[in-house]
Design an enzyme around this catalytic site. Structure first.
Site, PDB file in Angstrom:
ATOM      1  N   LEU A  53       0.848  -1.122   0.046  1.00 49.14           N
ATOM      2  CA  LEU A  53       0.142   0.183   0.082  1.00 49.14           C
ATOM      3  C   LEU A  53       0.930   1.302   0.165  1.00 49.14           C
ATOM      4  O   LEU A  53       2.006   1.130   0.540  1.00 49.14           O
ATOM      5  CB  LEU A  53      -0.881  -0.031   1.129  1.00 49.14           C
ATOM      6  CG  LEU A  53      -2.084  -1.037   1.376  1.00 49.14           C
ATOM      7  CD1 LEU A  53      -2.804  -0.840   2.634  1.00 49.14           C
ATOM      8  CD2 LEU A  53      -3.034  -1.037   0.313  1.00 49.14           C
ATOM      9  N   ASP A  54       0.421   2.289  -0.645  1.00 48.15           N
ATOM     10  CA  ASP A  54       1.190   3.570  -0.630  1.00 48.15           C
ATOM     11  C   ASP A  54       1.351   4.168   0.982  1.00 48.15           C
ATOM     12  O   ASP A  54       0.465   3.716   1.832  1.00 48.15           O
ATOM     13  CB  ASP A  54       0.695   4.661  -1.297  1.00 48.15           C
ATOM     14  CG  ASP A  54       0.367   4.511  -3.059  1.00 48.15           C
ATOM     15  OD1 ASP A  54       1.368   3.573  -3.471  1.00 48.15           O
ATOM     16  OD2 ASP A  54      -0.408   4.992  -3.479  1.00 48.15           O
ATOM     17  N   ARG A  55       2.316   5.021   1.112  1.00 43.71           N
ATOM     18  CA  ARG A  55       2.593   5.380   2.459  1.00 43.71           C
ATOM     19  C   ARG A  55       1.227   6.008   3.087  1.00 43.71           C
ATOM     20  O   ARG A  55       1.209   5.894   4.283  1.00 43.71           O
ATOM     21  CB  ARG A  55       3.788   6.516   2.269  1.00 43.71           C
ATOM     22  CG  ARG A  55       4.172   7.180   3.746  1.00 43.71           C
ATOM     23  CD  ARG A  55       5.199   8.220   3.409  1.00 43.71           C
ATOM     24  NE  ARG A  55       5.557   8.923   4.749  1.00 43.71           N
ATOM     25  CZ  ARG A  55       6.172   8.531   5.448  1.00 43.71           C
ATOM     26  NH1 ARG A  55       6.894   7.221   5.360  1.00 43.71           N
ATOM     27  NH2 ARG A  55       6.560   9.131   6.818  1.00 43.71           N
ATOM     28  N   THR A  58      -1.721   5.476   2.256  1.00 45.07           N
ATOM     29  CA  THR A  58      -2.860   4.727   2.221  1.00 45.07           C
ATOM     30  C   THR A  58      -3.085   3.911   3.585  1.00 45.07           C
ATOM     31  O   THR A  58      -2.008   3.175   3.885  1.00 45.07           O
ATOM     32  CB  THR A  58      -2.913   3.859   1.004  1.00 45.07           C
ATOM     33  OG1 THR A  58      -3.055   4.789  -0.202  1.00 45.07           O
ATOM     34  CG2 THR A  58      -4.323   2.867   1.143  1.00 45.07           C
ATOM     35  N   ARG A  81      -5.602   6.017  -7.424  1.00 40.06           N
ATOM     36  CA  ARG A  81      -5.662   7.834  -7.809  1.00 40.06           C
ATOM     37  C   ARG A  81      -5.551   8.011  -8.939  1.00 40.06           C
ATOM     38  O   ARG A  81      -6.086   9.091  -9.234  1.00 40.06           O
ATOM     39  CB  ARG A  81      -4.252   7.873  -6.685  1.00 40.06           C
ATOM     40  CG  ARG A  81      -4.300   7.410  -5.432  1.00 40.06           C
ATOM     41  CD  ARG A  81      -2.770   7.148  -4.940  1.00 40.06           C
ATOM     42  NE  ARG A  81      -2.172   8.686  -4.549  1.00 40.06           N
ATOM     43  CZ  ARG A  81      -1.138   8.811  -4.295  1.00 40.06           C
ATOM     44  NH1 ARG A  81      -0.067   7.761  -4.048  1.00 40.06           N
ATOM     45  NH2 ARG A  81      -0.502  10.191  -4.161  1.00 40.06           N
TER      46      ARG A  81
END
Length: 308
Positions: free
Chosen positions: A140-142, A144, A242
């Protein structure tokens, strides 16, 4: 499928559907053991049938036989354990699901970095006597938050990775997208590639990789001027949700990288709310809901329950 752990060994009671299969077929086709790991198991004599080492290609199993694989042999820790209080949603001998807070990386991105979820999970392993190095199945993105699946041994990471590749792990997200999203339900099918003008950003590009995002509007919040969306992915491209929502004209709240307005509550209003899959070793359906942590005020327990 009936399985149990016996020390360092995973014991599988051969089900009727595997009757007369060779050990070779079970390892390759049923358990999806990758080539390198097959070689290791064969060389180390890490597979037995009814407590005896057998020839893989010649030996055919019978329903009720006991196949044992040494999957729980101690592994060296590959990352620096860093203590952090983590929220474990689900755990068994093979895997665990952790509820990631927003604002930390999934894994180290540079030498010496040790404040990531992988480092925290390594500390959890160490504290709980799990002699393994945690392997993340997806990221997961930082910024998220939500559910991330980890494997505890080499066979688990291989089989779970295959399930992910075959789209047999369903990941359900919640997101606040700016504006009223119309139509209220649909699919965004646009390829995604790198943005040549930015080192991190991605963009819709006809020369990019195929990407599909399914979305459904749950509610519109007039105060936020945003729509709460339920989203599922058929693919797992970097920044996929996104990029796709920005392309549709509805960037995530707080996601300034993709055209969203700054928001004091978040840097991107995206939460990985649920994971659903069939367990590769027990064949039971696993459903994990990631309830919001304190640092995700945009998403509530009630929002997660709307998905159940």
């Amino acid at each position: 499928m009936k399985t149990k752990r016996i020390g360092e060994w995973l014991e599988i009671t051969i089900p009727p559907k595997w009757n007369e299969f060779t050990i070779e077929r079970i390892m390759k086709k049923e358990l999806l053991v990758p080539r390198k790991l097959l070689h290791k198991y064969r060389s180390d004599r890490s597979v037995t049938l009814n407590n005896e080492s057998k020839h893989w290609k010649q030996t055919r199993v019978q329903s009720g036989d006991l196949l044992r694989i040494r999957v729980f042999a101690p592994q060296e820790m590959e990352v620096t354990p860093t203590y952090m209080d983590i929220d474990v949603i689900y755990e068994d001998d093979h895997l665990l699901v952790v509820n990631k807070p927003a604002g930390i990386d999934t894994h180290p991105n540079q030498p010496g970095q040790s404040n990531t979820l992988v480092n925290a999970t390594a500390s959890y392993f160490q504290i709980n006597g799990i002699e393994a190095s945690p392997k993340y199945v997806h990221r997961l993105d930082r910024d998220t938050s939500g559910a991330i699946l980890f494997a505890k041994h080499e066979l688990a990471i291989a089989t779970l990775g295959e399930l992910l590749k075959e789209r047999k792990i369903t990941r359900t997200y919640l997101a606040w997208a700016q504006g009223k999203v119309k139509p209220a339900k649909g699919k965004i099918n646009e390829p995604i590639g790198k943005d040549r003008h930015h080192p991190v950003r991605r963009r819709v590009s006809q020369s990019g990789q195929p990407a599909e995002t399914y979305y459904e509007a749950i509610m519109y919040d007039d105060k936020k001027k945003a729509t709460l969306l339920k989203l599922q992915l058929s693919t797992g491209r970097t920044h996929q949700i996104r990029v796709h929502l920005s392309f549709k004209g509805h960037p995530l709240l707080g996601d300034t990288l993709y055209g969203g307005e700054e928001n004091p509550s978040c840097k991107q209003a995206l939460h990985a709310a649920k994971l659903t899959f069939i367990h590769p070793f027990t064949e039971k359906k696993i459903e994990c809901s990631a309830y919001p942590l304190r640092d995700t005020p945009l998403f509530t327990k009630e929002h997660i329950q709307l998905l159940e």
